[in-house]
Design a protein around this motif. Structure first.
Motif, short mmCIF file in Angstrom:
data_model
loop_
_atom_site.label_atom_id
_atom_site.label_comp_id
_atom_site.label_asym_id
_atom_site.label_seq_id
_atom_site.Cartn_x
_atom_site.Cartn_y
_atom_site.Cartn_z
N LEU A 261 38.82 21.11 34.77
CA LEU A 261 39.46 21.76 33.62
C LEU A 261 40.52 20.85 33.01
O LEU A 261 40.71 20.85 31.78
CB LEU A 261 40.07 23.09 34.05
N LEU A 262 41.19 20.07 33.84
CA LEU A 262 42.16 19.12 33.31
C LEU A 262 41.44 18.05 32.48
O LEU A 262 41.96 17.60 31.46
CB LEU A 262 42.94 18.46 34.44
N GLY A 263 40.24 17.66 32.91
CA GLY A 263 39.47 16.69 32.15
C GLY A 263 39.11 17.22 30.78
O GLY A 263 39.17 16.49 29.78
N GLY A 264 38.76 18.50 30.70
CA GLY A 264 38.48 19.10 29.40
C GLY A 264 39.70 19.15 28.51
O GLY A 264 39.62 18.89 27.29
N ARG A 265 40.84 19.45 29.10
CA ARG A 265 42.09 19.48 28.34
C ARG A 265 42.47 18.08 27.85
O ARG A 265 42.93 17.90 26.71
CB ARG A 265 43.21 20.04 29.23
N ALA A 266 42.27 17.07 28.70
CA ALA A 266 42.57 15.69 28.31
C ALA A 266 41.68 15.26 27.14
O ALA A 266 42.15 14.57 26.22
CB ALA A 266 42.35 14.76 29.51
N ALA A 267 40.42 15.69 27.15
CA ALA A 267 39.52 15.34 26.05
C ALA A 267 40.01 15.94 24.73
O ALA A 267 39.91 15.30 23.67
CB ALA A 267 38.11 15.84 26.37
N ASP A 268 40.55 17.15 24.79
CA ASP A 268 41.07 17.79 23.59
C ASP A 268 42.28 17.05 23.03
O ASP A 268 42.40 16.85 21.81
CB ASP A 268 41.47 19.24 23.89
N SER B 86 33.15 38.40 38.72
CA SER B 86 32.01 38.48 39.64
C SER B 86 31.13 37.24 39.54
O SER B 86 30.60 36.76 40.55
CB SER B 86 31.19 39.74 39.36
N SER B 87 30.99 36.69 38.33
CA SER B 87 30.20 35.46 38.17
C SER B 87 30.85 34.29 38.90
O SER B 87 30.15 33.47 39.50
CB SER B 87 30.05 35.12 36.68
N SER B 88 32.17 34.20 38.85
CA SER B 88 32.88 33.13 39.56
C SER B 88 32.62 33.22 41.06
O SER B 88 32.32 32.21 41.72
CB SER B 88 34.38 33.22 39.28
N ALA C 47 34.96 30.84 25.38
CA ALA C 47 33.72 30.68 26.13
C ALA C 47 33.69 29.34 26.88
O ALA C 47 33.23 29.27 28.03
CB ALA C 47 32.51 30.78 25.20
N GLY C 48 34.18 28.27 26.25
CA GLY C 48 34.22 26.97 26.91
C GLY C 48 35.11 26.98 28.14
O GLY C 48 34.75 26.43 29.19
N ALA C 49 36.28 27.62 28.02
CA ALA C 49 37.20 27.71 29.16
C ALA C 49 36.57 28.53 30.29
O ALA C 49 36.68 28.17 31.47
CB ALA C 49 38.51 28.35 28.72
N ALA C 50 35.89 29.62 29.93
CA ALA C 50 35.24 30.46 30.94
C ALA C 50 34.15 29.68 31.68
O ALA C 50 34.03 29.76 32.91
CB ALA C 50 34.66 31.71 30.29
N SER C 51 33.37 28.91 30.92
CA SER C 51 32.33 28.11 31.54
C SER C 51 32.92 27.06 32.48
O SER C 51 32.40 26.82 33.57
CB SER C 51 31.49 27.43 30.46
N GLY C 52 34.04 26.45 32.06
CA GLY C 52 34.70 25.47 32.92
C GLY C 52 35.22 26.09 34.21
O GLY C 52 35.13 25.49 35.28
N VAL C 53 35.73 27.33 34.12
CA VAL C 53 36.25 28.02 35.29
C VAL C 53 35.13 28.26 36.31
O VAL C 53 35.28 27.97 37.50
CB VAL C 53 36.92 29.35 34.89
N VAL D 226 43.87 27.19 34.35
CA VAL D 226 42.99 28.35 34.44
C VAL D 226 43.67 29.53 33.77
O VAL D 226 44.63 30.07 34.32
CB VAL D 226 42.66 28.70 35.91
N PRO D 227 43.25 29.94 32.57
CA PRO D 227 43.85 31.10 31.92
C PRO D 227 43.56 32.36 32.74
O PRO D 227 42.43 32.87 32.75
CB PRO D 227 43.15 31.15 30.55
N LEU D 228 44.57 32.87 33.45
CA LEU D 228 44.35 33.98 34.36
C LEU D 228 43.88 35.25 33.64
O LEU D 228 43.24 36.11 34.25
CB LEU D 228 45.64 34.28 35.14
N ARG D 229 44.18 35.34 32.34
CA ARG D 229 43.74 36.53 31.59
C ARG D 229 42.22 36.64 31.55
O ARG D 229 41.66 37.72 31.38
CB ARG D 229 44.28 36.49 30.16
N LEU D 230 41.52 35.50 31.74
CA LEU D 230 40.07 35.54 31.73
C LEU D 230 39.52 36.43 32.84
O LEU D 230 38.45 37.03 32.71
CB LEU D 230 39.49 34.13 31.87
#
Length: 473
Positions: free
Chosen positions: A60-67, A264-266, A387-393, A252-256
């Motif tokens: 997730l940090l890698g995704g944030r760095a890309a942004d 349950s998917s996680s 959706a991207g953040a959820a997929s990363g989680v 990790v946005p805990l609100r997700l």
């Protein structure tokens, strides 16, 4: 200069191909690595765990760095780091050097994969073109996982285990040279800074837990070392949650997790990763050390599992559309548990076609039948912009769940083999006993996954939602 989006796709898909290939190609080489570098039986799993833990912990940090820094720049950085550590791993002369290289390699993958996905989503417009691009991306990744077992066996038998790392170095060099020419720079996005503390706390906590589990076999579960590591892991992960709750830009946005489907998917994907990595690791060892198969034969015997996975990946989305995520996922979890129980009944002299092959095929089908609907359910129930953040989680959960599951299954497997040897059992049969114990642990993960799936919500996504979920998976 006009850059072709399909040339961009080729570079990105090849990069993802070698990331996935590297996971499976190493498994087949593990017995030779153990012999040449004098790994202990319980220490060998760190060759896999070091990579998956760091990859999952920093994904997730890698995704944030890309942004924040630009996707192409982060992609190139991750690619270079990945290539250098492939070379270092291939030259490693001690267990510690190989494990360290694998850990840094995981960091390279964690920078490269989300940056590549970010480039892909801005290169192709939403709709049919992006769906085709994501299909190629996912298909090559799946092919990399399947071909890895055969390529690894061929390289180990004809050259040496070191070539499972060296083989991708020229590919990385070519991709680094091609990237500035083919991939256009992606504009940085404004926002808050990095949650580096979150990444460090989560990865350190997970490493402490895995280390504690692995050390339990030689020193005992009640030892100060093991209890201290497990306690430290819990404290570090609790600190991670506290930091995330207060961070302006949380890893990790805990609100997700207010979404029952994502929670349950996680859990389902973490358990799925645990079953898969444990089964793959133990089977590769069993085929070579118990049945005396060559590395190439091992790869060929595991290959049907990958073929079944590819086939089921194609047919699962229509089934999800027709029957819903929970029904398909439940069938997959039950199939995984059944297949692992079948494999756990395999002896040293059992026939391949009558015992191993059915279990391998069913397991390949079951793992994908869990993973696809769980990935879809994770993103269907959250806001589109998250959706991207959820997929990363959920991807991170899959990686770290796999590492933790592998540690537990390997530890209990090794302890069973050692106990059998101490009781006077022949070495081959003692290894079989350990193999059975490890697979029963993996089967237990799959059974728990059945329970988790039963508690998940009923989701019947539309064809459009499934296509959108595939584009963020």
């Amino acid at each position: 200069m006009r850059r072709s989006p399909w040339a961009t796709l080729t570079v990105l898909a090849l990069a993802q191909f070698i990331v996935v290939l590297d996971v499976t190609i190493v498994n087949v080489a593990l017995p030779r690595i153990q012999t040449d570098l004098d790994f202990t039986a319980d220490g060998l799993q760190w060759v896999i765990s070091a990579y998956t833990l760091v990859f999952g912990g920093f994904l997730l940090l890698g995704g944030r760095a890309a942004d924040l820094l630009g996707s192409r720049r982060v992609f190139l950085t991750g690619l270079a780091l990945f290539g250098v550590t492939l070379l270092v791993a291939g030259l490693a002369g001690t267990p510690g050097a190989l494990i360290a290289a694998r850990a840094v390699q995981g960091l390279g993958g964690a920078l490269m994969s989300p940056a590549a996905l970010s480039i892909l989503t801005v290169t192709f417009a939403h709709g049919r073109q992006r769906n085709i691009a994501m299909g190629v991306w996912g298909g090559l990744a799946g092919l990399g996982g399947t071909l890895g077992v055969v390529a690894g066996g061929l390289l180990v038998d004809s050259l040496s285990w070191r070539w499972v790392f060296f083989v991708n170095v020229p590919v990385v060099v070519a991709l680094i040279a091609a990237t500035p020419l083919i991939i256009r720079a992606v504009a940085r996005r404004s926002g808050h800074g990095f949650d580096l503390l979150g990444s460090v706390l989560s990865t350190a906590g997970l490493l402490a837990l895995v280390y504690g589990v692995v050390r339990a076999e030689p020193v005992g579960w009640g030892s100060a070392e093991v209890v201290g590591c497990l306690a430290a892991g819990v404290v570090l992960l609790a600190a991670f949650v506290a930091v995330e709750a207060r961070s302006a830009a949380p890893l990790v946005p805990l609100r997700l997790f207010r979404s029952r489907a994502l929670s349950s998917s996680s859990g389902a994907l973490a358990l799925n990763g645990a079953s898969f990595l444990a089964m793959f690791f133990l089977t590769a060892i069993y085929l070579q050390q118990v049945r005396g198969a060559s590395a190439l034969r091992t790869g060929m015997e595991i290959l049907p599992m990958g073929a079944a996975a590819i086939l089921v990946a194609v047919v699962t989305p229509p089934l999800v559309h027709r029957f819903g995520t929970r029904t398909v996922q439940l069938c997959g979890a039950a199939l995984s548990a059944l297949s692992l129980l079948l494999l756990a009944g395999t002896g040293a002299d059992s026939g391949y076609a009558s015992h191993l092959l059915p279990g391998l095929i069913l397991f390949g089908a079951g793992v994908i039948a869990v993973g696809v609907p769980a990935q879809i359910a994770a993103v269907v129930d959250v806001e589109h912009h998250e959706a991207g953040a959820a997929s990363g989680v959920v991807t991170a959960f899959y990686q770290v769940g796999g590492a933790l599951g592998l540690a537990l299954a390997t530890t209990l497997s090794v302890s069973r083999s050692h106990a059998a040897l101490a009781d006077g059992m022949a070495q081959q049969q003692a290894l079989v006993e350990g193999f059975h114990r490890g697979l029963l642990v993996a089967a237990a993960f799959a059974v728990v996954n059945v329970v988790v799936t039963l508690a998940s919500p009923r989701i019947a996504p539309s064809a459009e939602q499934i296509a959108e979920a595939a584009a963020t998976a």
